[in-house]
Design an enzyme around this catalytic site. Structure first.
Site, PDB file in Angstrom:
ATOM      1  N   ASP A  88      -0.264  -7.599   1.643  1.00 41.87           N
ATOM      2  CA  ASP A  88       0.314  -6.250   1.683  1.00 41.87           C
ATOM      3  C   ASP A  88       1.838  -6.332   1.733  1.00 41.87           C
ATOM      4  O   ASP A  88       2.457  -6.084   2.773  1.00 41.87           O
ATOM      5  CB  ASP A  88      -0.245  -5.492   2.889  1.00 41.87           C
TER       6      ASP A  88
ATOM      7  N   SER B 186       4.337   2.570   8.057  1.00 44.05           N
ATOM      8  CA  SER B 186       3.964   1.498   7.129  1.00 44.05           C
ATOM      9  C   SER B 186       5.158   1.034   6.295  1.00 44.05           C
ATOM     10  O   SER B 186       5.987   1.839   5.861  1.00 44.05           O
ATOM     11  CB  SER B 186       2.866   1.991   6.189  1.00 44.05           C
TER      12      SER B 186
ATOM     13  N   HIS C 110       0.817  -1.220   0.000  1.00 40.32           N
ATOM     14  CA  HIS C 110       0.000   0.000   0.000  1.00 40.32           C
ATOM     15  C   HIS C 110       0.847   1.265   0.000  1.00 40.32           C
ATOM     16  O   HIS C 110       0.355   2.349  -0.330  1.00 40.32           O
ATOM     17  CB  HIS C 110      -0.992  -0.002   1.179  1.00 40.32           C
TER      18      HIS C 110
END
Length: 440
Positions: A287, A385, A229
Site C-alpha cells: 500500500d 490514510s 489505496h
C-alpha cells in the site's frame, strides 16, 4: 507536399527555445523546447528537467538514429563498479551517471552498487553509490566517502563530486527531517506550532469535499509519498485521474484560509502518480504510491515546505520507538463528519515485527508495521490514510511508516497498520530519479 510543408512550419514555430536551457539536457545533445504534439515523431524525450512545466528535453531522433549501437566496456567505468550505457538507455540507471568514463560520443557510465554491498537509498539520495574498500584505496576516485550509509563488510558510499546526474542528488543548501519547533487522529492534539511538520501535505480530489481526503509526505522537490489505496475511488474502485487531484502545501487549517501564508500555502496540480506494481485494490499489502507534482518545489525558500528524511536502510525495525502520526482525519470513528479544521498529531509506540501477537482478519507481512496502545484510545483514522508516521532520531525526523489500514480506530488490542517505508527504498529511488533530495 504542401501539407507536409505547412506541418513542418508549424513544428518549427512550436519548437521555441526556453530561455534558460538545462545543462544536463544540452550535454546529451538535446534542447529544452516547448512541447507540442507535432514534435512526437521527430523528438526523443530525455529524462531531464528543464525547469519549466511546458518544456521538455528534446533530442532529434533523425539526427541520432544511428546511435543505437552498444557501448564498449571501459576499464575506467568498470573500476567504479559501473556499466557503460547508450544515451537512449540511460534512464534505466538507478544510481548516478558520469560522462567521461566511457568511450563513445553517446555513452555514459552508470555507477552501480557493488554486489557485495547492500544497496542504499540514503547513499543514492546523496548522489552516490555503494562500493567496497580495497587495499590500494582506489575505490572512490570520483568523490568523497561516507562510511555510514551502506551495509556490508568494508562497504562505503562514494558520493560523486560532479555526477551526470540521473539519481536523486542532494540539494546542498537544504536539509530533510527538520521540524519547525517553537494529529485527528483519535485521542490526539493540535499540531503546535502550525507547519511544525513541513513535509506534511494533503491530497484533495475534485469530489466536492472541501478538505483533504488523504495525507501524504513530501520526500523531495517533485514527489510526495502516500498510500496506494488513496488513489482509488472508494465507491467504484477505479483509479482517480491525476488531473482530478491537487496537493496542499504548507497548510494547517484545512477548511479555512485564515492561517494561510501568502505565496507559500497553496494547492499544486498533480502531473502523475505511480502505484506500486504489486498493489491490489482487493488486497492489503504493497500500500504505497508516489505522487508527482506538476511543478518542482523550492525546498530552500520557505521553512514551511521541507521534506522528511527516508530511512538509511532496512536494518532498523524501529520497535520501541514512538511514532508520530499526523493528519486531518476524523476524530470519532462512529461519526464520519467529525473532521477537524486543523492538523492533528498523536504519538503511538511502534510494536515488534509480529505486532505483539495481534491477529487481525488479514495477514501482517514483513512490509507492514504496527503501532498503538494495548488499551487503545489513540490511533489514526479515516482520512488520515497516506499520511506520515515519523520518528525523531536526534532531532531528525525519519519517515518510517505510511498510514494504511486497521480494524476500527483506537480499539483495544487493535493497533494501526502502516506500510513499512524501509522495505521500499530501492523502489522509491528508481522512480524518483528525476527529483532532487535534500541532505540529512
Amino acid at each position: 507536399m504542401k501539407f507536409f510543408t505547412i506541418l513542418s512550419l508549424v513544428a518549427t514555430l512550436a519548437v521555441a527555445r526556453v530561455s534558460s536551457q538545462n545543462l544536463q539536457c544540452k550535454r546529451r545533445g538535446g534542447a529544452c523546447v516547448v512541447q507540442r504534439s507535432v514534435l512526437q515523431r521527430s523528438c526523443r524525450k530525455l529524462p531531464y528537467d528543464c525547469g519549466n512545466t511546458t518544456a521538455i528535453c528534446c533530442r532529434n531522433t533523425k539526427k541520432y538514429r544511428g546511435e543505437r549501437r552498444k557501448c564498449k566496456r571501459s576499464p575506467k567505468c568498470l573500476k567504479e563498479s559501473g556499466t557503460c550505457l547508450q544515451w537512449m538507455d540511460v534512464s534505466t540507471c538507478t544510481t548516478v551517471t558520469v560522462d567521461n568514463l566511457c568511450r563513445g560520443k553517446s555513452c555514459t557510465c552508470c555507477l552501480g552498487d557493488n554486489r557485495q554491498c547492500g544497496s542504499s537509498a540514503s547513499c543514492t539520495q546523496q548522489g552516490g553509490f555503494c562500493t567496497k574498500k580495497n587495499k590500494r584505496n582506489k575505490y572512490c576516485s570520483l568523490g568523497t566517502v561516507d562510511e555510514t550509509l551502506c551495509s556490508g563488510k568494508k562497504c562505503v558510499c562514494c558520493i560523486v563530486k560532479s555526477p551526470g546526474t540521473l539519481a536523486p542528488a542532494p540539494t546542498t543548501d537544504c536539509s530533510c527531517g527538520r521540524a519547525n519547533e517553537g494529529v485527528r487522529i483519535v485521542g490526539g492534539e493540535d499540531v503546535s506550532t502550525p507547519n511544525k511538520y513541513p513535509w506534511m501535505v494533503g491530497l484533495k480530489f475534485s469530489d466536492g469535499f472541501n478538505g483533504y481526503s488523504c495525507g501524504a509526505t513530501l520526500i523531495n522537490n517533485r514527489y510526495a509519498l502516500t498510500a496506494a489505496h488513496c488513489l482509488y475511488d472508494p465507491i467504484s474502485s477505479k483509479p482517480v485521474k491525476a488531473k482530478e487531484m491537487q496537493v496542499g502545501l504548507a497548510d494547517h487549517q484545512q477548511l479555512s484560509t485564515n492561517d494561510d501564508i501568502p505565496g507559500v500555502t497553496r494547492l499544486v496540480k498533480v502531473d502523475s502518480y505511480i502505484v506500486h506494481p504489486e498493489y491490489s485494490i482487493k488486497g492489503y499489502g504493497e500500500d504505497i504510491a508516489l505522487v508527482k507534482l506538476k511543478e518542482p518545489v523550492d525546498l530552500t525558500a520557505y521553512k514551511e515546505i521541507k521534506p522528511a528524511c527516508l530511512p538509511k536502510d532496512d536494518s532498523n525495525t524501529y520497535e520501541g520507538y514512538n511514532g508520530i502520526v499526523a493528519g486531518w482525519g476524523v476524530q470519532d470513528y462512529n461519526d464520519g463528519s467529525s473532521y477537524p479544521d486543523v492538523l492533528m498529531e498523536v504519538s503511538v509506540p511502534i510494536l515488534d515485527t509480529k505486532c505483539n501477537g495481534y491477529n487481525p482478519s488479514f495477514k501482517i507481512t514483513k512490509k507492514m508495521m504496527c503501532a498503538g496502545y494495548k488499551k487503545g484510545g489513540k490511533d489514526a483514522c479515516s482520512g488520515d490514510s497516506g499520511g506520515p508516521m515519523v520518528v525523531n532520531e536526534n532531532g531528525i525526523y525519519t519517515l518510517v511508516g505510511i498510514v494504511s489500514l486497521g480494524e476500527g480506530c483506537a480499539e483495544p488490542n487493535a493497533p494501526g497498520i502502516y506500510t513499512r517505508v524501509s522495505k521500499y527504498l530501492d523502489w522509491i529511488a528508481q522512480n524518483t530519479n528525476d527529483a532532487s533530495y535534500c541532505s540529512l
